[in-house]
Design a protein around this motif. Structure first.
Motif, PDB file in Angstrom:
ATOM      1  N   THR A  60       0.813  -1.230   0.000  1.00  0.00           N
ATOM      2  CA  THR A  60       0.000   0.000   0.000  1.00  0.00           C
ATOM      3  C   THR A  60       0.838   1.268   0.000  1.00  0.00           C
ATOM      4  OG1 THR A  60      -0.122   0.021   2.435  1.00  0.00           O
ATOM      5  CG2 THR A  60      -1.886  -1.136   1.252  1.00  0.00           C
ATOM      6  N   ARG A  61       2.154   1.143   0.020  1.00  0.00           N
ATOM      7  CA  ARG A  61       3.010   2.315   0.188  1.00  0.00           C
ATOM      8  C   ARG A  61       2.866   3.301  -0.967  1.00  0.00           C
ATOM      9  NH1 ARG A  61       8.602   0.535   2.006  1.00  0.00           N
ATOM     10  NH2 ARG A  61       7.514   0.404   4.010  1.00  0.00           N
ATOM     11  N   GLY A  62       2.783   2.807  -2.190  1.00  0.00           N
ATOM     12  CA  GLY A  62       2.644   3.707  -3.333  1.00  0.00           C
ATOM     13  C   GLY A  62       1.376   4.527  -3.262  1.00  0.00           C
ATOM     14  N   ARG A  63       0.260   3.895  -2.919  1.00  0.00           N
ATOM     15  CA  ARG A  63      -1.021   4.614  -2.849  1.00  0.00           C
ATOM     16  C   ARG A  63      -1.055   5.588  -1.673  1.00  0.00           C
ATOM     17  NH1 ARG A  63      -4.502  -0.642  -2.877  1.00  0.00           N
ATOM     18  NH2 ARG A  63      -2.424  -1.501  -2.490  1.00  0.00           N
ATOM     19  N   ALA A  64      -0.503   5.174  -0.531  1.00  0.00           N
ATOM     20  CA  ALA A  64      -0.501   6.069   0.626  1.00  0.00           C
ATOM     21  C   ALA A  64       0.342   7.311   0.357  1.00  0.00           C
ATOM     22  CB  ALA A  64       0.033   5.332   1.853  1.00  0.00           C
ATOM     23  N   MET A  65       1.499   7.116  -0.240  1.00  0.00           N
ATOM     24  CA  MET A  65       2.359   8.262  -0.526  1.00  0.00           C
ATOM     25  C   MET A  65       1.814   9.097  -1.682  1.00  0.00           C
ATOM     26  SD  MET A  65       6.197   6.866   0.255  1.00  0.00           S
ATOM     27  CE  MET A  65       6.624   6.425   1.951  1.00  0.00           C
ATOM     28  N   SER A  66       1.060   8.476  -2.574  1.00  0.00           N
ATOM     29  CA  SER A  66       0.400   9.251  -3.625  1.00  0.00           C
ATOM     30  C   SER A  66      -0.694  10.138  -3.045  1.00  0.00           C
ATOM     31  CB  SER A  66      -0.197   8.316  -4.680  1.00  0.00           C
ATOM     32  OG  SER A  66       0.821   7.713  -5.437  1.00  0.00           O
ATOM     33  N   LEU A  67      -1.447   9.597  -2.072  1.00  0.00           N
ATOM     34  CA  LEU A  67      -2.464  10.411  -1.398  1.00  0.00           C
ATOM     35  C   LEU A  67      -1.814  11.628  -0.739  1.00  0.00           C
ATOM     36  CD1 LEU A  67      -5.368  10.826  -0.369  1.00  0.00           C
ATOM     37  CD2 LEU A  67      -4.795   9.350   1.583  1.00  0.00           C
ATOM     38  N   HIS A  68      -0.672  11.413  -0.110  1.00  0.00           N
ATOM     39  CA  HIS A  68       0.053  12.514   0.514  1.00  0.00           C
ATOM     40  C   HIS A  68       0.519  13.521  -0.536  1.00  0.00           C
ATOM     41  CE1 HIS A  68       3.643  14.236   2.771  1.00  0.00           C
ATOM     42  NE2 HIS A  68       2.643  14.463   3.586  1.00  0.00           N
ATOM     43  N   SER A  69       1.038  13.029  -1.649  1.00  0.00           N
ATOM     44  CA  SER A  69       1.489  13.923  -2.717  1.00  0.00           C
ATOM     45  C   SER A  69       0.332  14.663  -3.361  1.00  0.00           C
ATOM     46  CB  SER A  69       2.257  13.128  -3.781  1.00  0.00           C
ATOM     47  OG  SER A  69       3.463  12.621  -3.255  1.00  0.00           O
ATOM     48  N   VAL A  70      -0.831  14.012  -3.441  1.00  0.00           N
ATOM     49  CA  VAL A  70      -2.026  14.709  -3.937  1.00  0.00           C
ATOM     50  C   VAL A  70      -2.327  15.900  -3.037  1.00  0.00           C
ATOM     51  CG1 VAL A  70      -4.545  14.517  -4.141  1.00  0.00           C
ATOM     52  CG2 VAL A  70      -3.083  12.785  -5.172  1.00  0.00           C
ATOM     53  N   GLY A  71      -2.215  15.694  -1.717  1.00  0.00           N
ATOM     54  CA  GLY A  71      -2.423  16.800  -0.787  1.00  0.00           C
ATOM     55  C   GLY A  71      -1.443  17.931  -1.020  1.00  0.00           C
ATOM     56  N   LEU A  72      -0.162  17.585  -1.192  1.00  0.00           N
ATOM     57  CA  LEU A  72       0.848  18.607  -1.454  1.00  0.00           C
ATOM     58  C   LEU A  72       0.498  19.435  -2.680  1.00  0.00           C
ATOM     59  CD1 LEU A  72       4.104  16.521  -0.823  1.00  0.00           C
ATOM     60  CD2 LEU A  72       3.241  18.361   0.624  1.00  0.00           C
ATOM     61  N   ASN A  73       0.154  18.755  -3.759  1.00  0.00           N
ATOM     62  CA  ASN A  73      -0.097  19.463  -5.013  1.00  0.00           C
ATOM     63  C   ASN A  73      -1.435  20.184  -5.025  1.00  0.00           C
ATOM     64  OD1 ASN A  73       2.157  18.730  -7.153  1.00  0.00           O
ATOM     65  ND2 ASN A  73       1.842  16.937  -5.874  1.00  0.00           N
ATOM     66  N   PHE A  74      -2.432  19.635  -4.352  1.00  0.00           N
ATOM     67  CA  PHE A  74      -3.686  20.358  -4.213  1.00  0.00           C
ATOM     68  C   PHE A  74      -3.481  21.636  -3.414  1.00  0.00           C
ATOM     69  CE2 PHE A  74      -7.581  21.299  -1.812  1.00  0.00           C
ATOM     70  CZ  PHE A  74      -8.455  21.542  -2.869  1.00  0.00           C
ATOM     71  N   GLY A  75      -2.550  21.579  -2.469  1.00  0.00           N
ATOM     72  CA  GLY A  75      -2.265  22.762  -1.668  1.00  0.00           C
ATOM     73  C   GLY A  75      -1.756  23.924  -2.482  1.00  0.00           C
ATOM     74  N   VAL A  76      -1.003  23.636  -3.545  1.00  0.00           N
ATOM     75  CA  VAL A  76      -0.528  24.717  -4.411  1.00  0.00           C
ATOM     76  C   VAL A  76      -1.707  25.434  -5.056  1.00  0.00           C
ATOM     77  CG1 VAL A  76       0.862  25.274  -6.428  1.00  0.00           C
ATOM     78  CG2 VAL A  76       1.651  23.531  -4.827  1.00  0.00           C
ATOM     79  N   VAL A  77      -2.693  24.654  -5.519  1.00  0.00           N
ATOM     80  CA  VAL A  77      -3.900  25.253  -6.099  1.00  0.00           C
ATOM     81  C   VAL A  77      -4.642  26.054  -5.042  1.00  0.00           C
ATOM     82  CG1 VAL A  77      -6.075  24.783  -7.278  1.00  0.00           C
ATOM     83  CG2 VAL A  77      -4.091  23.340  -7.720  1.00  0.00           C
ATOM     84  N   LEU A  78      -4.801  25.448  -3.854  1.00  0.00           N
ATOM     85  CA  LEU A  78      -5.500  26.136  -2.771  1.00  0.00           C
ATOM     86  C   LEU A  78      -4.810  27.446  -2.418  1.00  0.00           C
ATOM     87  CD1 LEU A  78      -7.584  26.159  -0.420  1.00  0.00           C
ATOM     88  CD2 LEU A  78      -5.904  24.886   0.932  1.00  0.00           C
ATOM     89  N   GLY A  79      -3.482  27.399  -2.268  1.00  0.00           N
ATOM     90  CA  GLY A  79      -2.752  28.602  -1.902  1.00  0.00           C
ATOM     91  C   GLY A  79      -2.815  29.669  -2.967  1.00  0.00           C
ATOM     92  N   GLY A  80      -2.598  29.270  -4.232  1.00  0.00           N
ATOM     93  CA  GLY A  80      -2.585  30.245  -5.310  1.00  0.00           C
ATOM     94  C   GLY A  80      -3.947  30.855  -5.574  1.00  0.00           C
ATOM     95  N   ALA A  81      -4.954  29.997  -5.763  1.00  0.00           N
ATOM     96  CA  ALA A  81      -6.286  30.508  -6.093  1.00  0.00           C
ATOM     97  C   ALA A  81      -6.924  31.234  -4.917  1.00  0.00           C
ATOM     98  CB  ALA A  81      -7.178  29.344  -6.545  1.00  0.00           C
ATOM     99  N   PHE A  82      -6.804  30.666  -3.718  1.00  0.00           N
ATOM    100  CA  PHE A  82      -7.441  31.249  -2.550  1.00  0.00           C
ATOM    101  C   PHE A  82      -6.806  32.589  -2.188  1.00  0.00           C
ATOM    102  CE2 PHE A  82      -8.106  31.328   2.162  1.00  0.00           C
ATOM    103  CZ  PHE A  82      -9.486  31.370   2.136  1.00  0.00           C
ATOM    104  N   ALA A  83      -5.461  32.628  -2.182  1.00  0.00           N
ATOM    105  CA  ALA A  83      -4.784  33.886  -1.847  1.00  0.00           C
ATOM    106  C   ALA A  83      -5.072  34.958  -2.893  1.00  0.00           C
ATOM    107  CB  ALA A  83      -3.282  33.648  -1.725  1.00  0.00           C
ATOM    108  N   GLY A  84      -5.095  34.571  -4.177  1.00  0.00           N
ATOM    109  CA  GLY A  84      -5.407  35.543  -5.222  1.00  0.00           C
ATOM    110  C   GLY A  84      -6.826  36.076  -5.109  1.00  0.00           C
ATOM    111  N   TYR A  85      -7.777  35.185  -4.810  1.00  0.00           N
ATOM    112  CA  TYR A  85      -9.178  35.588  -4.669  1.00  0.00           C
ATOM    113  C   TYR A  85      -9.352  36.569  -3.506  1.00  0.00           C
ATOM    114  CZ  TYR A  85     -14.178  35.148  -3.664  1.00  0.00           C
ATOM    115  OH  TYR A  85     -15.503  35.404  -3.410  1.00  0.00           O
TER     116      TYR A  85
END
Length: 419
Positions: free
Chosen positions: A134-159
């Motif tokens: 399960t290591r690949g999927r668990a670490m992918s979930l974590h990486s999804v969070g990291l990359n979603f955070g970039v969208v959250l930070g950029g779009a939310f801060a700009g808005y």
């Protein structure tokens, strides 16, 4: 075999919490990119000064990452995650009160120092709770969070910057992180007594830094991962720092639209690639753990050509296609990075290895961000973005060669050492 539904298992509850913390981690560091035009206006900043704000974070992050890795191999990884989350959230909130370039620069440096504590501890904590199946999927979930955070930070801060001023985004993100740190006790715990890969007990005796460095020095696959991290780090951080401003200047978008476009297209495709890549990684590893490295190398080679489209000075639609395709394949490759590292490196050295890799990636990224600011006027961002393709070609070829020559030996050595 655990018969409980996956969503009730402790290991997945930990993975879910860490994915949320990771989203805030990257949101807080990326928020400044969306408000660069507002900062330039408020404090009369030059392109070089804007580049320094990105580089200061990365250089401080790089300096502190090895120490963060050593700490996570020698004390509670859970506590290190929580302290990092609380501290970086407090610094983010303080950025909303900055009164000039020097204050922003110092706070960006402080943000790099305290955020560096997170990834080595969080990644190793995931590896403690998730074995190869399960290591690949668990670490992918974590990486999804990291990359979603970039969208959250950029779009939310700009808005928020358009409606309430550029300071408001930092305040909201900082307070959200402090709240999450307070709630962490309900979700996190340190790794089990038995390590999933080897079924051997984790020893109470902690390795010294010298022992860790001597071991890491003898792992060729790890050296290639470090080089790959530096090459990819330049490309990724140049994009994260300068793409929102590129959309603002090239297509005359508003702050909110530029922040969204400059992060969403880059990261939503990366998130999709990581989600697919986690599944592909675990499937590939079922036929041999070394195949994770091959998947990563081929993914990087597939990503590189799409950036050459920037040489044509493309329109908005063409940029969307190029960035999205590049990010999809990059994400697919990225999903294999930490699982590969955690399999070629024994459990007692993993956080140290991750900390050093973070140093290499962010130090190189900081240089890239600053160089982009210096060269922006003479070359233009189109040429700079296109040049990133060469870095990914070199990284992809290095990974493929390592798959054929060294990784099997390093995997066997790690298993023997851990046992």
């Amino acid at each position: 075999m655990n018969e409980r539904p996956w969503f009730t298992q402790t290991r997945w509850r930990i993975a879910g919490f860490l994915a949320l913390a990771a989203a805030l981690n990257y949101a807080d560091r990326a928020a400044i990119s969306a408000v660069l035009p507002a900062l330039r206006t408020s404090f009369a900043l030059s392109d070089v000064q804007l580049g320094l704000l990105g580089s200061m974070f990365l250089w401080c992050y790089a300096i502190a990452s090895p120490v963060a890795g050593v700490l996570a191999d020698r004390w509670s990884r859970r506590r290190q995650v929580v302290w990092s989350l609380a501290l970086w959230s407090a610094v983010t909130a303080l950025m909303g009160a900055a009164d000039g370039f020097l204050a922003l620069l110092l706070l960006r440096g402080a943000l790099g120092l305290v955020e560096s504590l997170y990834l080595p501890a969080a990644t190793a904590l995931l590896a403690d709770h998730h074995g190869p199946e399960t290591r690949g999927r668990a670490m992918s979930l974590h990486s999804v969070g990291l990359n979603f955070g970039v969208v959250l930070g950029g779009a939310f801060a700009g808005y928020l910057a358009e409606r309430f001023g550029w300071r408001s985004g930092f305040w909201v993100l900082g307070l959200a992180g402090i709240g999450l740190a307070i709630a962490s006790g309900f979700f996190l715990r340190d790794g089990p007594q038995w390590e999933n890969v080897t079924a051997a007990p984790i020893r109470a005796v902690r390795p010294s830094l010298g022992e860790a460095l001597r071991y890491l020095a003898g792992v060729p696959s790890y050296h290639v991962l470090l080089a790959k991290a530096m090459l990819a780090g330049v490309g990724v951080w140049v994009f994260l720092n300068w793409l929102p401003l590129y959309f603002r200047e090239a297509f005359n978008l508003t702050l909110g639209a530029a922040g969204f476009a400059g992060t969403f297209m880059l990261q939503i495709s990366t998130v999709l690639g990581i989600a697919i890549g986690g599944w592909v990684s675990d499937r590939a590893a079922a036929g041999g753990a070394k195949r994770r490295m091959l998947v990563q190398g081929l993914s990087y080679l597939a990503a590189a050509p799409f950036l050459l489209l920037f040489l044509t000075h493309p329109g908005f639609t063409a940029v969307t296609v190029a960035v999205s395709a590049f990010s999809l394949f990059r994400g697919l490759g990225q999903a294999n990075e930490n699982p590969t590292l955690c399999e070629v490196i024994p459990v007692q050295y993993r956080s140290t290895a991750i900390g050093i890799m973070n140093t290499c990636a962010t130090a190189a990224g900081g240089v890239g961000v600053l160089l982009a600011g210096i060269l922006k006027r003479s070359l233009g961002l189109d040429a700079i973005f296109a040049g990133i393709s060469l870095l990914f070609v070199i990284a992809g070829l290095a990974l493929v060669v390592t798959y054929r020559r060294w990784v099997e030996r390093d995997l066997q050595r790690a298993r023997t050492h851990a046992a």
